[in-house]
Scaffold this motif. Structure first.
Motif, PDB file in Angstrom:
ATOM      1  N   SER A 114       0.976  -1.149  -0.073  1.00 17.13           N
ATOM      2  CA  SER A 114      -0.066  -0.023  -0.088  1.00 17.13           C
ATOM      3  C   SER A 114       0.937   1.170  -0.195  1.00 17.13           C
ATOM      4  O   SER A 114       2.092   1.155   0.214  1.00 17.13           O
ATOM      5  CB  SER A 114      -0.908  -0.075   1.262  1.00 17.13           C
ATOM      6  OG  SER A 114      -0.051   0.222   2.518  1.00 17.13           O
ATOM      7  N   ALA A 115       0.128   2.473  -0.340  1.00 21.68           N
ATOM      8  CA  ALA A 115       1.024   3.561  -0.217  1.00 21.68           C
ATOM      9  C   ALA A 115       1.643   3.842   1.093  1.00 21.68           C
ATOM     10  O   ALA A 115       2.716   4.051   1.212  1.00 21.68           O
ATOM     11  CB  ALA A 115       0.072   4.767  -0.496  1.00 21.68           C
ATOM     12  N   GLY A 149      -0.616  17.737   3.020  1.00 18.30           N
ATOM     13  CA  GLY A 149      -1.184  16.575   3.486  1.00 18.30           C
ATOM     14  C   GLY A 149      -0.207  15.857   4.323  1.00 18.30           C
ATOM     15  O   GLY A 149       0.614  16.430   4.944  1.00 18.30           O
ATOM     16  N   ASP A 184       1.780  13.004  -4.947  1.00 18.61           N
ATOM     17  CA  ASP A 184       1.211  13.226  -3.379  1.00 18.61           C
ATOM     18  C   ASP A 184       0.635  11.841  -3.135  1.00 18.61           C
ATOM     19  O   ASP A 184       0.844  10.840  -3.764  1.00 18.61           O
ATOM     20  CB  ASP A 184       0.366  14.439  -3.256  1.00 18.61           C
ATOM     21  CG  ASP A 184      -0.698  14.105  -4.179  1.00 18.61           C
ATOM     22  OD1 ASP A 184      -1.461  12.966  -4.313  1.00 18.61           O
ATOM     23  OD2 ASP A 184      -1.645  15.135  -4.384  1.00 18.61           O
ATOM     24  N   SER A 185       0.143  11.770  -1.898  1.00 19.31           N
ATOM     25  CA  SER A 185      -0.172  10.434  -1.301  1.00 19.31           C
ATOM     26  C   SER A 185      -1.273   9.768  -2.247  1.00 19.31           C
ATOM     27  O   SER A 185      -1.549   8.613  -2.268  1.00 19.31           O
ATOM     28  CB  SER A 185      -0.721  10.552   0.318  1.00 19.31           C
ATOM     29  OG  SER A 185      -1.614  11.588   0.062  1.00 19.31           O
ATOM     30  N   SER A 186      -2.197  10.708  -2.667  1.00 19.36           N
ATOM     31  CA  SER A 186      -3.424  10.150  -3.342  1.00 19.36           C
ATOM     32  C   SER A 186      -3.014   9.625  -4.912  1.00 19.36           C
ATOM     33  O   SER A 186      -3.126   8.452  -5.472  1.00 19.36           O
ATOM     34  CB  SER A 186      -4.531  11.019  -3.573  1.00 19.36           C
ATOM     35  OG  SER A 186      -4.017  12.173  -4.312  1.00 19.36           O
ATOM     36  N   THR A 187      -1.930  10.585  -5.490  1.00 18.03           N
ATOM     37  CA  THR A 187      -1.685  10.037  -6.916  1.00 18.03           C
ATOM     38  C   THR A 187      -0.556   8.742  -6.862  1.00 18.03           C
ATOM     39  O   THR A 187      -0.682   8.030  -7.654  1.00 18.03           O
ATOM     40  CB  THR A 187      -0.949  11.281  -7.621  1.00 18.03           C
ATOM     41  OG1 THR A 187       0.277  11.856  -6.919  1.00 18.03           O
ATOM     42  CG2 THR A 187      -2.169  12.175  -7.650  1.00 18.03           C
ATOM     43  N   LEU A 199      -1.074   6.500  -4.869  1.00 19.22           N
ATOM     44  CA  LEU A 199      -1.714   5.221  -4.635  1.00 19.22           C
ATOM     45  C   LEU A 199      -2.430   5.000  -5.757  1.00 19.22           C
ATOM     46  O   LEU A 199      -2.641   3.685  -6.176  1.00 19.22           O
ATOM     47  CB  LEU A 199      -2.953   5.462  -3.335  1.00 19.22           C
ATOM     48  CG  LEU A 199      -3.954   4.372  -3.325  1.00 19.22           C
ATOM     49  CD1 LEU A 199      -3.081   3.143  -2.655  1.00 19.22           C
ATOM     50  CD2 LEU A 199      -4.993   5.078  -2.244  1.00 19.22           C
ATOM     51  N   ALA A 200      -2.944   5.819  -6.548  1.00 16.55           N
ATOM     52  CA  ALA A 200      -3.588   5.809  -7.870  1.00 16.55           C
ATOM     53  C   ALA A 200      -2.625   5.312  -8.939  1.00 16.55           C
ATOM     54  O   ALA A 200      -2.877   4.271  -9.558  1.00 16.55           O
ATOM     55  CB  ALA A 200      -4.000   6.926  -8.551  1.00 16.55           C
ATOM     56  N   GLN A 243      -2.086   1.614  -7.805  1.00 12.71           N
ATOM     57  CA  GLN A 243      -3.323   0.671  -8.527  1.00 12.71           C
ATOM     58  C   GLN A 243      -3.448   0.500 -10.007  1.00 12.71           C
ATOM     59  O   GLN A 243      -3.672  -0.478 -10.522  1.00 12.71           O
ATOM     60  CB  GLN A 243      -4.722   1.602  -8.074  1.00 12.71           C
ATOM     61  CG  GLN A 243      -4.750   1.407  -6.374  1.00 12.71           C
ATOM     62  CD  GLN A 243      -6.081   2.418  -6.055  1.00 12.71           C
ATOM     63  OE1 GLN A 243      -6.317   3.237  -6.813  1.00 12.71           O
ATOM     64  NE2 GLN A 243      -6.395   2.294  -4.801  1.00 12.71           N
TER      65      GLN A 243
END
Length: 595
Positions: A50-51, A73, A476-479, A481-482, A485
């Motif tokens: 995971s991230a 963040g 960043d943390s969201s990109t 993770l994307a 994925q």
């Protein structure tokens, strides 16, 4: 839609994150747990880290990486230091070691060696083609190996196109949306019009994503994107997909042409006239938006003009307008201010084109554009001396973009080992590289455009007039993770290698010395497609004489690693895992985010 091209191979590489404490301060290196990534035990369908699980490893990586940027963040991105990689974390390569020794000996004997005459290794060729385009396949790579740097750059520039190979959407030949009168339109018709606009916008993004994935001229698309992010127009304000399509065609046609010609054409392009409010600028009521942005963002850069220059220049651009029924440029002389203007110490009754020529005559323009090209293709920090030298050549050529790009790609800085891995892949590059490198099939190119948007780059919709900031801002943390994925989704889409199942590679291809067969274990077979995505893992591994469940030897691991990462992986790669697990671990490595 299955892209009509041959499967490419090679990719860009990675970045590092450090976890923040509750106080917001990054953990010291001495207190960070080294950590290791979980190693997948099967070829596909294995849970990847995971991230959050990347953070301890990336803190550890920071001990050999000195460049850090604090993110908004709960995370910070620590990009791989070129110094660290140059110090010994790059791929082991006997040829490179020998070449380094020869270079040192050569320097001591002949200090004035022309670096442009050095021959390209396979790694050099892959680096050049990836930096200036997308991941090359073996057929794209082969003609560049053995060429000198100058020959390779000349070949690259000679192969560029001016037009797209992907057929445009059918609606580009239809009357624009603005041709339908809005006055008196019912609510139902207005909703229908908006739905049609949304469909057109989505298909336009898919068209460009498809062109990136299939183009025989990757440098053309990279330069088209560069100019799209330089001469910014956005769908959120223009709201005419046909107009944005025409602008995209204009940028591609001039992408490696003449900057001065492109500046004149883009400035009067309807998309630009709408986006920067120039269409209604008239004598007595000049709009200053374009006058300011053309100086600050398109030519001179900040600090090289005054507000008085902006006010005076705005008068020169009056009279540029749009014919709304056709959404084409029209000159309205009655709207133009014919009075005398004084801009940048030049005085005259300038019109818009003459005003642009005044800006092109300034040396700051060549320096500003060259600096942006440096940050796009070389490193985040331009060398002022080299930029000035290239800018002078650029200006002397009459703003020939090929001349500037050739000089840039032949600078020692571009080829310096410390430069490799210094840039972060944009979302469009990340997605396109994966599609081209692994010959990913897809039913609808809108999937590619949507994935780019999820990663932070919505085609035809830059966030503001300055465009996408790029660099560290892509992560960043969201990109992160994307992106992870996206790789997982690709492996779930494997067609010919079920989890733990037998290799589809012919037995003779798996018989190389040192290659072992992983123990087979019962597992649920993976679906042949995942949301219209297809990835034939067995086919991709065939050039390495491997099957998905074969355990690669040291030589095979090195070959696969070099094909997908320009740098050594930041995470220790566990020996003894099968080919599919090894490849997936490489793509999850931070190095896969850099180029």
């Amino acid at each position: 839609m299955k892209q009509n091209r041959t499967p490419p191979a090679s990719a860009d590489a990675g970045f590092f994150c450090v976890r923040k404490t509750e106080s917001g301060v990054g953990l010291p290196i001495s207190t960070a747990s080294p950590g290791t990534w979980p190693t997948p035990s099967g070829p596909v369908g294995t849970s990847a880290p995971s991230a959050a699980s990347l953070w301890p490893l990336l803190i550890r990586a920071k001990s050999v990486s000195v460049r850090a940027t604090v993110l908004s963040g709960a995370a910070a991105v620590c990009l791989a230091s070129s110094v660290a990689y140059a110090a010994g974390s790059r791929h082991t390569d006997v040829q490179h070691t020998a070449q380094t020794a020869r270079t040192k000996a050569s320097k001591s004997a002949t200090p004035t060696v022309d670096s442009s005459r050095r021959e390209l290794t396979a790694d050099d060729a892959r680096y050049l083609l990836t930096r200036t385009g997308y991941a090359p396949d073996a057929r794209e790579l082969a003609p560049f190996v053995g060429l000198t740097r100058a020959q390779a750059v000349d070949r690259l520039l000679a192969q560029t196109r001016r037009t797209a190979v992907t057929p445009p959407p059918a609606w580009v030949t239809e009357p624009p949306l603005a041709s339908v009168p809005v006055k008196g339109m019912t609510d139902a018709l207005r909703r229908e019009q908006n739905e049609r606009r949304n469909r057109m916008s989505a298909s336009l993004k898919a068209w460009w994503a498809q062109e990136m994935a299939t183009t025989p001229s990757p440098l053309t698309e990279r330069m088209t994107m560069f100019w799209h992010n330089h001469f910014v127009s956005s769908d959120d304000k223009v709201r005419e997909p046909a107009v944005l399509y025409r602008q995209n065609v204009l940028l591609r046609a001039n992408a490696l042409g003449n900057f001065g010609v492109m500046l004149h054409e883009v400035s009067k392009d309807p998309a630009m006239l709408i986006y920067l409010d120039g269409a209604n600028s008239r004598k007595g009521r000049p709009n200053e938006n374009f006058a300011r942005e053309v100086m600050e963002l398109f030519t001179l850069g900040e600090g090289h003009y005054t507000e008085q220059d902006v006010r005076e220049a705005a008068r020169a651009y009056t009279g540029w307008s749009i014919d709304r029924p056709t959404m084409t440029y029209v000159w309205r002389p009655n709207f133009h201010d014919t009075g005398v203007k004084t801009v940048l110490n030049q005085t005259g009754d300038f019109d818009g084109d003459q005003m642009l020529d005044v800006l092109l005559a300034r040396p700051e323009t060549a320096v500003f554009v060259t600096g942006k090209l440096w940050r796009e293709f070389v490193s985040p920090t331009p060398d002022p001396v080299q930029v000035e030298r290239i800018a002078a050549t650029f200006r002397e050529s009459g703003y020939d973009i090929r001349v500037a790009l050739r000089a840039l790609l032949l600078t020692p800085a571009f080829w310096d080992a410390r430069t490799r891995g210094a840039l972060v892949k944009s979302p469009s590059e990340f997605v396109t590289d994966a599609v081209r490198q692994f010959d990913i099939g897809y039913d609808d190119p809108q999937m590619l455009a949507q994935q780019m948007r999820v990663l932070g780059q919505d085609l035809f919709r830059p966030p503001n007039v300055k465009g996408w900031p790029g660099g560290d801002a892509w992560i960043d943390s969201s990109t992160l993770l994307a992106r992870k994925q996206f790789v997982e989704r690709m492996f779930r889409a494997t067609e010919n290698a079920n989890a733990g199942g037998p290799s589809m590679t012919a037995p003779s291809m798996s018989a190389r010395p040192g290659v072992q067969r992983a123990a087979l274990r019962p597992a649920q077979p993976m679906p042949r497609t995942v949301a219209g995505v297809r990835f034939d893992l067995s086919r991709w591994l065939q050039p390495y004489t491997l099957g998905p469940v074969d355990v690669p030897d040291v030589e095979a691991r090195e070959s696969v690693q070099r094909a997908v990462l320009p740098l050594s992986p930041a995470a220790p790669q566990t020996p003894g895992v099968n080919s599919a697990a090894f490849l997936q671990a490489l793509l999850m490595d931070p190095a896969y985010q850099l180029k």
